[in-house]
Design a protein around this motif. Structure first.
Motif, short mmCIF file in Angstrom:
data_model
loop_
_atom_site.label_atom_id
_atom_site.label_comp_id
_atom_site.label_asym_id
_atom_site.label_seq_id
_atom_site.Cartn_x
_atom_site.Cartn_y
_atom_site.Cartn_z
N PHE A 92 0.74 -1.47 0.23
CA PHE A 92 0.05 0.02 0.12
C PHE A 92 1.09 1.04 -0.19
CE2 PHE A 92 1.41 -0.74 4.54
CZ PHE A 92 1.50 0.78 4.79
N VAL A 93 0.19 2.34 -0.20
CA VAL A 93 0.87 3.79 -0.27
C VAL A 93 -0.48 4.15 0.05
CG1 VAL A 93 0.62 4.50 -2.86
CG2 VAL A 93 2.37 5.69 -1.15
N GLU A 94 0.00 5.37 0.77
CA GLU A 94 -1.10 6.03 1.12
C GLU A 94 -1.28 8.04 1.12
OE1 GLU A 94 -2.60 6.87 5.48
OE2 GLU A 94 -0.94 6.56 6.51
N ALA A 95 -1.53 8.45 0.49
CA ALA A 95 -1.45 9.26 1.26
C ALA A 95 -1.84 10.40 2.41
CB ALA A 95 -2.51 10.82 -0.13
N SER A 96 -0.77 10.93 3.22
CA SER A 96 -1.53 11.41 4.80
C SER A 96 -1.15 13.02 4.49
CB SER A 96 -0.20 10.80 5.18
OG SER A 96 1.40 10.90 5.40
N GLY A 97 -1.21 13.98 5.60
CA GLY A 97 -1.52 15.26 5.58
C GLY A 97 -1.87 15.81 4.27
N ALA A 138 4.42 29.76 13.72
CA ALA A 138 4.95 29.29 12.72
C ALA A 138 3.91 29.28 12.28
CB ALA A 138 5.75 28.83 12.41
N PHE A 139 2.97 29.07 10.98
CA PHE A 139 1.96 28.00 10.44
C PHE A 139 2.73 27.05 8.92
CE2 PHE A 139 0.09 31.64 11.83
CZ PHE A 139 -1.41 31.02 12.60
N PHE A 140 2.33 26.01 8.89
CA PHE A 140 3.30 25.24 8.35
C PHE A 140 2.00 24.43 6.94
CE2 PHE A 140 4.99 21.37 6.30
CZ PHE A 140 5.60 21.37 5.59
N ASP A 141 1.94 25.05 5.88
CA ASP A 141 1.40 24.82 4.44
C ASP A 141 1.91 23.70 3.81
OD1 ASP A 141 -0.84 23.60 3.16
OD2 ASP A 141 -1.78 26.10 2.91
N PRO A 142 1.67 22.26 4.34
CA PRO A 142 3.03 21.59 2.88
C PRO A 142 2.42 21.78 1.72
CG PRO A 142 1.51 19.97 4.83
CD PRO A 142 1.39 21.99 4.37
N VAL A 143 3.39 21.53 0.25
CA VAL A 143 3.01 21.65 -1.06
C VAL A 143 2.77 20.35 -0.94
CG1 VAL A 143 4.99 22.91 -0.76
CG2 VAL A 143 6.24 20.48 -1.09
N ASN A 144 2.27 18.99 -0.63
CA ASN A 144 2.41 18.07 -1.42
C ASN A 144 1.75 17.67 0.15
OD1 ASN A 144 1.61 16.20 -2.70
ND2 ASN A 144 3.10 15.94 -3.71
N PHE A 145 1.18 16.38 -0.42
CA PHE A 145 1.00 15.33 0.67
C PHE A 145 2.36 14.65 1.29
CE2 PHE A 145 -3.12 15.06 -1.33
CZ PHE A 145 -4.32 14.85 -0.38
N ALA A 146 2.48 13.83 2.09
CA ALA A 146 3.69 12.76 2.37
C ALA A 146 2.76 11.57 2.33
CB ALA A 146 3.78 13.01 3.68
N PHE A 147 3.54 9.99 1.65
CA PHE A 147 3.67 9.02 1.25
C PHE A 147 4.01 8.03 1.97
CE2 PHE A 147 2.38 12.35 -2.18
CZ PHE A 147 1.32 11.60 -2.65
N PRO A 148 3.68 7.27 3.13
CA PRO A 148 3.93 5.75 3.16
C PRO A 148 3.66 5.16 2.57
CG PRO A 148 2.65 8.07 5.61
CD PRO A 148 1.85 8.49 3.41
#
Length: 786
Positions: free
Chosen positions: A460-465, A625-635
């Protein structure tokens, strides 16, 4: 630093939890406290013809009985959904209105009709039983796929045919062409069974109204208190945002079911204003089974096309997702952008098409449950890959290997762009740990004892965050999906980290503290994590979707960066050195190559005394601080399950379970392994034991632990957990998230193992002993017929 990143630090929060000193909502008692109970519908679908509360109001201790007509008259808004989905024809979705207290109709068993407030919990519950409600019972629509049938009972008048939306993703023409040219096609019809979340702590709420200040406080079991405050103020019109404080103290598990604002919390706040009393409500297990948002409940047809080299050339999916009687907060996105975007899985698939129909039924609302769309996608994908391997006569591990994505970044055909990964590495890790080579001998030994042995894979791969905010906003999300943090260094050098993430079992008090310990070389006992209180913490988005690491911790890292920058300026000024020559370690700021240094507490004191700061620098040492990712992370990862089945009884024993995962950077391996263990157990529960069942009239048949089986220690083996690591470039720590992986990969691994053992692929979840025994008998009958 021994407490820093990568250290197996024992959880700070466990001291209070294992000694019974946790502070859950139901542990709290406030001034002027009364209790609430709810009058609930015994019918799945009925008109409300009248309500007589006179007997209840006359009972001892009863303060008020309030209904939906009064709620609406006070301008309290309907419960909303947070993500607008557009159908494939361009039409906006349609969904029924959801009043916190039903008006006109009830639409599922447990639908709240009135709230009773009394001096004691017992008085409230007895009085609720005394409220007389007159119903005209209506036919119920219960079946997930049947609710779309012609003539099925209509759940909401404004949702024709019970169809909320008809959504698609991918390229249908390209996919049809792939199937037309396929050398082999594997097709399955699958059911992803409905689940009840069953967190350790039932939902609870305490509402306080200060009449003098016109101020509300809500103590609640919430995974995201700031979002709860936003909804209650901006959409439900309970109170202005600055006049409402939401506090989520210790929360005993959520798994997605505590993301939402439910009718009970909303009603209790409103009733506190109406009565002038503080009001407490705590769900019992019967209420939880009836009203906590359920999970899963998909009916799927999946087809996979292969060329003559056993490479996947196309994937086609038709899915019907049951959202229940009303559309809950994240319900619409779960079977679409959290599900359909994961159709490629770990495989290089050049053509994909998916169609999802979301439907209303007269059942409890369905929303995100651990994994939220990703387990459903992985289950169907891994079941069809395993089935294809059997049909093609190929080793299931090798079929996966030749189809894995191997070059990154990788743009899927269904929106997502995977950043990093090494799927072959985790496959090999899992196969070695599971001793796949030795399985034939173990299978033969089991057969000699009259047992059936099976091995099942799931990759599996999942889209997290979920991110970035601009992207999800363009897809219909009603909120941003960034996270906030604030780091305060006190004058004596102790640190407070205030995070918009919320911990309800994820060990934030330990792992978030490890970040500061690693950065500044101080003990984690000198770091306090503050969360779950909208009056203390700046606006944050809460915890769900494995976002606390990749998004929440990244916000903390950004704030730590700012603190460190100021620390360096203060120390450089005081020590008369260049910032470039400073080293921060072991609780000191040192000038490299000299004996000049400042202890950490001296830096904090210097910041607050302000006697000798660099020119133009403000005193203090606090940064946000605020953090808005540029993409999902993929475990990603591969699970291998080995089972032994008793053919006489259908009883299945999991004799070995290996989970090989890639979570990127790991802050605390012990915590991560615990998250994997918990997720795998929940997945095993779905695969073998759990399943919500309604009868044809919409009555819940699995409304207690006598009827709804939860996994116990004896049902699971000791797990083998392995870790690979390809850090993501999309956040400063390289974290990919770990909270949902176990629940995503385990159901298909278990079912693949059982079907391998019994020789019958037609086995749905939950694979109870009776279901397995029947599948064995069916396989025998097929053999006899041949």
């Amino acid at each position: 630093m021994s407490d820093g990143i990568g250290a197996r630090v024992k959880r700070k929060e466990d001291k209070r939890f294992i000694t019974g000193k946790g502070k859950y909502t139901d542990d709290l008692r406030v001034e002027n406290q009364a209790y609430a109970a709810f009058v609930r519908s015994p019918h799945a679908h009925a008109k409300l013809l009248g309500l007589d509360a006179s007997a209840a109001k006359a009972m001892e201790g009863v303060i008020a009985v309030l209904d939906g007509e009064e709620l609406n008259a006070d301008g309290i808004g309907n419960i909303i959904t947070g993500w607008a989905i557009t159908s494939k024809d361009g039409e906006p979705m349609k969904c029924g209105a959801w009043s916190a207290l039903a008006v006109g109709k009830v639409r599922y068993v447990g639908d709240a009709i009135a709230i009773v407030v009394a001096e004691t919990q017992a008085q409230a519950r007895v009085a609720a039983e005394a409220v007389v409600v007159e119903y005209e019972e209506l036919p119920a629509s219960v079946s997930t796929d049947g609710t779309l049938s012609a003539g099925a009972p209509q759940v909401h008048d404004n949702v024709p045919g019970n169809l909320i939306y008809d959504w698609e993703i991918g390229d249908e023409a390209k996919t049809d062409a792939a199937f037309a040219n396929a050398a082999h096609v594997t097709e399955l019809d699958l059911i992803n069974n409905r689940l009840s979340p069953n967190a350790m702590e039932p939902r609870s709420a305490i509402s306080v109204y200060d009449e003098a200040e016109e101020h509300y406080t809500l103590y609640t079991t919430s995974q995201n208190p700031h979002v709860a405050r936003l909804l209650l103020s901006a959409f439900y019109n309970v109170a202005p945002e600055h006049k409402l404080r939401v506090i989520a103290p210790d929360v005993g598990g959520g798994f997605g079911s505590k993301i939402y604002v439910y009718p009970e919390e909303l009603s209790c706040l409103w009733a506190a204003m109406k009565t002038g009393r503080s009001i407490k409500w705590t769900s019992d297990r019967s209420e939880a089974f009836l009203t906590d948002a359920h999970g899963r409940d998909n009916v799927t047809n999946i087809k996979m096309a292969f060329d003559d080299g056993n490479r996947i050339t196309g994937l086609k999916i038709h899915n019907t997702a049951n959202l229940g009687a009303y559309v809950s907060l994240f319900a619409t996105v779960t079977p679409t952008y959290l599900h359909g975007t994961n159709y490629s899985g770990v495989y290089d698939i050049p053509a994909i098409y998916g169609n999802v129909k979301a439907v209303h039924t007269n059942t409890t609302p369905v929303d995100a449950y651990r994994g939220a769309g990703r387990p459903e996608a992985t289950y169907m994908l891994e079941r069809v890959v395993e089935t294809a391997a059997r049909e093609l006569g190929v080793d299931p591990g090798e079929l996966r290997r030749i189809n894995y994505i191997k070059d990154f970044p990788y743009q899927t055909q269904v929106i997502l762009n995977y950043d990093t990964g090494d799927y072959v590495a985790t496959l090999d890790m899992a196969r070695t740990a599971a001793d796949v080579a030795g399985f034939p001998a173990r299978k033969a030994e089991a057969a000699a004892r009259g047992k059936l042995r099976g091995l099942g894979y799931a990759s599996f791969v999942e889209a997290s965050g979920i991110a970035p905010s601009a992207a999800v906003g363009s897809l219909g999300a009603g909120v941003g999906l960034w996270e906030s943090a604030e780091v305060r260094v006190n004058p004596v050098g102790t640190i407070e980290i205030l995070t918009g993430s919320h911990s309800h079992g994820q060990s934030h008090e330990t792992t978030f503290a490890q970040l500061a310990s690693d950065r500044f070389g101080i003990p984690i006992d000198n770091v306090q994590i503050v969360h779950g209180d909208t009056d203390k913490v700046q606006f944050g988005m809460g915890t769900y979707g494995s976002r606390s690491g990749p998004v929440g911790m990244s916000a903390v890292m950004r704030a730590l960066d700012k603190v460190e920058a100021k620390v360096r300026k203060i120390a450089a000024h005081t020590l008369e050195a260049s910032e470039d020559d400073l080293v921060i370690e072991n609780g000191e700021v040192k000038v490299a190559g000299t004996d000049k240094s400042m202890a950490w507490h001296e830096v904090g004191l210097a910041a607050y005394t302000g006697h000798n700061l660099p020119p133009e620098m403000e005193p203090g040492l606090k940064e946000g601080a605020f953090f808005d990712p540029v993409n999902f992370a993929f475990p990603a990862g591969t699970f291998i399950c080995e089972v032994e089945v008793d053919p006489e009884t259908g009883t299945t024993e999991i004799v070995q379970f290996v989970a090989a995962d890639d979570f990127g950077t790991i802050i605390n391996p012990m915590v991560v392994e615990g998250q994997v263990h918990g997720g795998v157990v929940q997945g095993i529960g779905q695969a073998m034991l759990e399943g919500v069942v309604y009868d044809a009239d919409g009555q819940l048949l699995t409304g207690s632990y006598m009827d709804y089986a939860m996994p116990r220690a004896k049902d699971v083996p000791s797990f083998v957990v392995e870790h690979g690591c390809t850090p993501t470039p999309n956040n400063p720590l390289g974290i990919k998230g770990c909270g949902e992986a176990g629940a995503i990969g385990s159901p298909p691994a278990v079912i693949n193992a059982i079907t391998d053992a019994i020789g019958n692929n037609a086995l749905e979840m939950p694979a109870t002993p009776l279901a397995v025994w029947r599948a064995i008998q069916a396989a025998k009958a097929d053999v006899a017929a041949e």
